[in-house]
Motif scaffolding. Structure first.
Motif, PDB file in Angstrom:
ATOM      1  N   ASN A  22     -16.518 -23.574  56.685  1.00 37.08           N
ATOM      2  CA  ASN A  22     -16.005 -24.532  57.530  1.00 37.08           C
ATOM      3  C   ASN A  22     -16.064 -25.698  57.209  1.00 37.08           C
ATOM      4  OD1 ASN A  22     -15.748 -22.311  59.348  1.00 37.08           O
ATOM      5  ND2 ASN A  22     -17.966 -22.678  60.262  1.00 37.08           N
ATOM      6  N   SER A  23     -16.737 -26.133  56.094  1.00 36.87           N
ATOM      7  CA  SER A  23     -16.607 -27.630  55.526  1.00 36.87           C
ATOM      8  C   SER A  23     -15.593 -27.642  54.410  1.00 36.87           C
ATOM      9  CB  SER A  23     -18.048 -27.824  54.984  1.00 36.87           C
ATOM     10  OG  SER A  23     -18.320 -27.073  53.775  1.00 36.87           O
ATOM     11  N   SER A  25     -11.932 -27.595  54.190  1.00 39.14           N
ATOM     12  CA  SER A  25     -10.494 -27.724  54.941  1.00 39.14           C
ATOM     13  C   SER A  25      -9.403 -27.349  54.019  1.00 39.14           C
ATOM     14  CB  SER A  25     -10.547 -29.424  55.187  1.00 39.14           C
ATOM     15  OG  SER A  25     -10.395 -29.916  54.000  1.00 39.14           O
ATOM     16  N   ASP A  28      -8.339 -23.579  55.012  1.00 35.02           N
ATOM     17  CA  ASP A  28      -7.524 -23.527  56.488  1.00 35.02           C
ATOM     18  C   ASP A  28      -6.169 -24.059  55.949  1.00 35.02           C
ATOM     19  OD1 ASP A  28      -9.533 -22.728  58.087  1.00 35.02           O
ATOM     20  OD2 ASP A  28     -10.310 -24.789  58.531  1.00 35.02           O
TER      21      ASP A  28
END
Length: 202
Positions: A22-23, A25, A28
């Motif tokens: 999730n850290s 980026s 994504d």
């Protein structure tokens, strides 16, 4: 060092993998680019389906192609979520085994993987080394059987032989721990790659 690397690899690539992912980026962003490319390809497929329907081609007709395109459109747009969900389920099972080996509590690994300050503070490499029992080779007090290197009852020849064999055993154990650490890192990189390319896969 190999034990520290293994503990850190398991901690960051399995136990706290969701936080690490999730850290990042970039995952994504890259996934979004491939998703957009896949959506553009889907648009051309819809156009091809429309042309096939007009021309009466059953292989590219609405009844045969439309359900597949709709399923593909839904899956590729939720591909990152689905991939992360599958990985999280696998990591949950892995963490369960990790807890059984390392103790009930989870703690970030320390620089001393074989610390005796509490099992919750030790990594999986400590459990491995404890099961193998190589440290006892250099501990005359806990050995008491004439097999420790610094045992005063040993002759210099036997002590030298035990020390030499211990070096070989420790080198083998270090190689195993290092190989496991590399495998966990490769696993993490592979899973990240699968997350990024999930739209294409779906």
């Amino acid at each position: 060092s190999a034990g520290v690397l293994l503990n850190a690899a398991i901690w960051y690539t399995v136990v706290t993998m969701s936080t690490v992912v999730n850290s990042l980026s970039s995952i994504d962003i890259t996934w979004g680019v491939l998703r957009d490319v896949a959506n553009i390809a889907l648009i051309f497929m819809f156009i091809a389906m429309g042309i096939g329907t007009i021309l009466g081609n059953e292989n590219y007709g609405v009844k045969k192609v439309l359900p597949r395109l709709l399923i593909a459109a839904i899956l590729l747009n939720f591909s990152l979520f689905l991939t992360k969900a599958f990985i999280d389920v696998g990591n949950i099972f892995a963490v369960t085994f990790y807890k059984q080996l390392n103790g009930v509590k989870l703690a970030e690994p320390t620089l001393n993987p074989f610390s005796s300050t509490g099992q919750s503070q030790r990594g999986i490499s400590a459990a491995f080394m404890q099961a193998v029992g190589l440290q006892k080779i250099y501990d005359a007090q806990t050995s008491g059987s004439g097999t420790a290197v610094d045992d005063p009852n040993l002759s210099p020849e036997n002590a030298s032989l035990i020390a030499f064999m211990a070096i070989i055993l420790f080198a083998g154990a270090a190689f195993v721990l290092l190989a496991l650490a590399i495998m966990f890192v490769v696993r993490f990189v592979t899973l990240v790659f699968l997350m990024i390319t999930a739209p294409v896969g779906f």
